[in-house]
Design a protein around this motif. Structure first.
Motif, PDB file in Angstrom:
ATOM      1  N   SER A 106       1.026  -1.260   0.002  1.00 24.62           N
ATOM      2  CA  SER A 106       0.062   0.051   0.054  1.00 24.62           C
ATOM      3  C   SER A 106       0.871   1.300  -0.006  1.00 24.62           C
ATOM      4  CB  SER A 106      -0.946   0.021   1.126  1.00 24.62           C
ATOM      5  OG  SER A 106      -0.049   0.279   2.281  1.00 24.62           O
ATOM      6  N   SER A 107       0.062   2.519   0.192  1.00 21.70           N
ATOM      7  CA  SER A 107       1.014   3.728   0.097  1.00 21.70           C
ATOM      8  C   SER A 107       0.864   4.390   1.541  1.00 21.70           C
ATOM      9  CB  SER A 107       0.467   4.372  -0.980  1.00 21.70           C
ATOM     10  OG  SER A 107      -0.920   4.897  -0.881  1.00 21.70           O
ATOM     11  N   ARG A 108       0.663   3.561   2.461  1.00 23.86           N
ATOM     12  CA  ARG A 108       0.277   4.189   3.766  1.00 23.86           C
ATOM     13  C   ARG A 108       1.613   3.886   4.600  1.00 23.86           C
ATOM     14  NH1 ARG A 108      -5.048   2.113   6.133  1.00 23.86           N
ATOM     15  NH2 ARG A 108      -4.898   3.820   7.460  1.00 23.86           N
ATOM     16  N   LEU A 109       2.137   4.688   5.273  1.00 20.94           N
ATOM     17  CA  LEU A 109       3.407   4.714   6.085  1.00 20.94           C
ATOM     18  C   LEU A 109       2.838   4.033   7.443  1.00 20.94           C
ATOM     19  CD1 LEU A 109       3.790   7.249   4.160  1.00 20.94           C
ATOM     20  CD2 LEU A 109       5.185   8.086   6.098  1.00 20.94           C
ATOM     21  N   LEU A 110       3.675   2.963   7.710  1.00 18.66           N
ATOM     22  CA  LEU A 110       3.211   2.326   9.329  1.00 18.66           C
ATOM     23  C   LEU A 110       3.966   3.251  10.371  1.00 18.66           C
ATOM     24  CD1 LEU A 110       2.363   0.135  10.986  1.00 18.66           C
ATOM     25  CD2 LEU A 110       4.586  -1.000  10.731  1.00 18.66           C
ATOM     26  N   ALA A 111       3.409   3.734  11.376  1.00 22.18           N
ATOM     27  CA  ALA A 111       3.670   4.492  12.350  1.00 22.18           C
ATOM     28  C   ALA A 111       3.244   3.998  13.639  1.00 22.18           C
ATOM     29  CB  ALA A 111       3.246   6.086  12.299  1.00 22.18           C
ATOM     30  N   SER A 112       3.935   4.069  14.887  1.00 19.50           N
ATOM     31  CA  SER A 112       3.566   3.490  16.167  1.00 19.50           C
ATOM     32  C   SER A 112       3.950   4.472  16.977  1.00 19.50           C
ATOM     33  CB  SER A 112       3.977   2.177  16.356  1.00 19.50           C
ATOM     34  OG  SER A 112       3.753   1.350  17.560  1.00 19.50           O
ATOM     35  N   THR A 113       3.680   4.157  18.446  1.00 11.94           N
ATOM     36  CA  THR A 113       4.223   5.086  19.513  1.00 11.94           C
ATOM     37  C   THR A 113       4.653   3.711  20.521  1.00 11.94           C
ATOM     38  OG1 THR A 113       2.044   4.853  20.743  1.00 11.94           O
ATOM     39  CG2 THR A 113       2.574   6.689  18.799  1.00 11.94           C
ATOM     40  N   PHE A 114       5.392   4.448  21.742  1.00 14.09           N
ATOM     41  CA  PHE A 114       5.326   3.986  22.943  1.00 14.09           C
ATOM     42  C   PHE A 114       4.509   4.990  23.728  1.00 14.09           C
ATOM     43  CE2 PHE A 114       6.889   3.999  27.544  1.00 14.09           C
ATOM     44  CZ  PHE A 114       7.023   2.732  27.642  1.00 14.09           C
ATOM     45  N   ALA A 115       3.483   4.545  24.469  1.00 14.06           N
ATOM     46  CA  ALA A 115       2.638   5.490  25.340  1.00 14.06           C
ATOM     47  C   ALA A 115       1.990   6.444  24.156  1.00 14.06           C
ATOM     48  CB  ALA A 115       3.163   6.057  26.171  1.00 14.06           C
ATOM     49  N   GLY A 116       1.509   7.557  24.930  1.00 18.21           N
ATOM     50  CA  GLY A 116       0.621   8.774  24.012  1.00 18.21           C
ATOM     51  C   GLY A 116      -0.845   8.546  24.373  1.00 18.21           C
ATOM     52  N   GLU A 117      -1.477   7.906  25.138  1.00 16.80           N
ATOM     53  CA  GLU A 117      -2.690   7.911  25.575  1.00 16.80           C
ATOM     54  C   GLU A 117      -3.053   9.297  26.303  1.00 16.80           C
ATOM     55  OE1 GLU A 117      -0.475   6.259  28.797  1.00 16.80           O
ATOM     56  OE2 GLU A 117      -0.522   5.765  26.703  1.00 16.80           O
ATOM     57  N   ALA A 118      -2.048   9.869  26.852  1.00 17.91           N
ATOM     58  CA  ALA A 118      -2.194  11.235  27.559  1.00 17.91           C
ATOM     59  C   ALA A 118      -2.079  12.369  26.624  1.00 17.91           C
ATOM     60  CB  ALA A 118      -1.395  11.337  28.878  1.00 17.91           C
ATOM     61  N   CYS A 119      -1.716  12.223  25.534  1.00 15.51           N
ATOM     62  CA  CYS A 119      -1.667  13.197  24.664  1.00 15.51           C
ATOM     63  C   CYS A 119      -2.849  14.067  24.094  1.00 15.51           C
ATOM     64  CB  CYS A 119      -0.774  12.905  23.353  1.00 15.51           C
ATOM     65  SG  CYS A 119       0.934  12.164  23.414  1.00 15.51           S
ATOM     66  N   ARG A 120      -2.825  15.173  23.913  1.00 11.86           N
ATOM     67  CA  ARG A 120      -3.971  15.873  23.516  1.00 11.86           C
ATOM     68  C   ARG A 120      -3.661  17.185  22.394  1.00 11.86           C
ATOM     69  NH1 ARG A 120      -5.747  12.376  25.906  1.00 11.86           N
ATOM     70  NH2 ARG A 120      -7.153  12.296  27.437  1.00 11.86           N
TER      71      ARG A 120
END
Length: 430
Positions: free
Chosen positions: A123-137
């Motif tokens: 596909s043409s979609r970049l895979l991206a991930s995180t460590f945590a981030g549930e508190a981000c706004r």
């Protein structure tokens, strides 16, 4: 917003049906430990069955340059090895709207790079991930709005397949339409005094509604920072051949697991590295010096082949993989940091995995402690109680002829540790 991005925002019930998914294995790579790296220092792991590095990036001003070096090294390797960003939201700021700029810059910089990992493959979609981030706004009102704004709210952004590791109740995933899946970081180890299983994975799968599931797999966990540094001093239970057992769980459930992420390639501070000890350590030398973990790589490659294909590969020669702690769990040491939390979860055993192309006799020994088993062809597990000062030794013989005699240098168990070092010593026969 491109077509791929629009699909990512569609309600779950309106998404196109999933096709059979290719199984992929990635490894978590701490960019924060690469300050002294040059381009040539970026070790590639594709020969062990790893498809990509998840580049854990934080707030340090020098990290974008190391990420650029990693992509350059991927090109120089002349392989199909991939890379993708895993934003460390325990480090990166994410309260204000302007904080999203760092994430967007990374994504737009590598959107067309031939070694950027796309997902689904092709596909043409970049895979991206995180460590945590549930508190981000990011200056927005809700978690859903925050990550939509950060990764999808700018018309110049590429399509992103977003599979974060949010530490939150997975029951809330149904209300997070901006995520395309989830990475269950803590599935890599038991969270209590038990053996590994698929229970935590099942909870995520139940709540993802068919979206991408990335499972964690890790060989070990021990961190030993005192209150004067990071104040992290605990273990997770990794007994009972944990690394092998976790891979076997993922092989059994491979139809449900889209990607497996190895935690980690180079996180020395938490002792779950499988790559070489290189770069800049985060004040962890006291428990990593002399504790090379690369002996796990070939065993991991065996399981990766099974996870990707659904069939365990043929074994063509005798191999033995050994690991264990070098000191008793209940021993006392002159160590101001103190014993790690959960120290009583672990037992004093040598853990062994044996690969045999044909039946053989195998002996594990350490001083007066010894065990001999007649093992069939294939993979078998053995363990040996460690009780006194001794050196580890293994022999394999067939028809009274010794075919493997392995006494790994440095694998010495002793009852009197200098510090509370619960790291694993790992050895693999040549």
């Amino acid at each position: 917003m491109g077509l791929d991005d629009a699909d990512a925002q569609a309600p779950l019930g309106n998404r196109p049906p999933q096709v059979a998914r290719q199984k992929l294995v990635v490894a978590h790579f701490m960019v924060g430990n690469t300050y002294p790296y040059q381009v040539a220092d970026w070790t590639k792991a594709s020969s062990k069955g790893i498809d990509a590095f998840a580049l854990n990036v934080g707030r340090d001003s020098w990290q974008p340059a190391r990420v650029a070096d990693a992509f350059t090294a991927a090109v120089n390797s002349k392989t199909n090895f991939k890379l993708f960003l895993s934003f460390d939201m325990s480090s990166l700021p994410c309260a204000a709207a302007a904080d999203a700029i760092t994430l967007r810059n990374y994504l737009t910089t590598y959107r067309a790079h031939p070694h950027q990992m796309m997902y689904p493959p092709g596909s043409s979609r970049l895979l991206a991930s995180t460590f945590a981030g549930e508190a981000c706004r990011f200056g927005q009102g809700t978690l859903q709005a925050a990550w939509h704004y950060a990764l999808r709210g700018d018309l110049r952004l590429p399509g992103v397949h977003f599979v974060p590791s949010f530490f939150m109740d997975p029951a809330a995933f149904g209300g997070l339409q901006t995520i395309d899946g989830s990475f269950q970081w803590n599935s890599a180890w038991p969270m209590g005094n038990s053996t590994t299983n698929f229970d935590a994975d099942n909870i995520y799968l139940k709540n993802l509604g068919g979206r991408t599931y990335m499972a964690g797999v890790s060989p070990w966990f021990f961190t030993h920072y005192g209150p004067d540094t990071y104040n992290k001093n605990f273990i997770y239970r990794c007994d009972d051949w944990h690394f092998a057992a976790r891979w076997e769980v993922l092989v059994k459930h491979r139809a449900e697991v889209d990607l497996a992420q190895v935690i980690t390639w180079n996180d020395f501070g938490e002792s779950h590295y499988v790559g070489p000890i290189a770069g800049a350590q985060p004040m962890s030398e006291a428990w990593t010096k002399g504790f090379d973990h690369q002996g796990w790589l070939d065993l991991m490659q065996y399981y990766i082949k099974a996870y990707k294909t659904g069939a365990y590969p043929a074994i063509t020669r005798e191999r033995v993989f050994l690991w264990g702690r070098l000191y008793p769990a209940n021993a006392n040491a002159p160590d101001h940091v103190g014993k790690p939390q959960n120290w009583a979860y672990t037992q004093d055993y040598l853990w062994g995995v044996v690969l045999l192309p044909s039946p053989a006799m195998v002996t594990l020994s350490c001083g007066s402690s010894t065990v001999t088993s007649a093992l069939p062809a294939g993979l078998s597990k053995m363990r040996l109680r460690l009780t006194t000062d001794c050196n580890v030794h293994v022999k394999i013989w067939k028809k009274k002829a010794v075919v493997l005699d392995f006494a790994p240098k440095g694998f010495r168990f002793t009852k009197h540790p200098r510090i509370y070092n619960f790291n694993a010593f790992v050895a693999a026969s040549p």
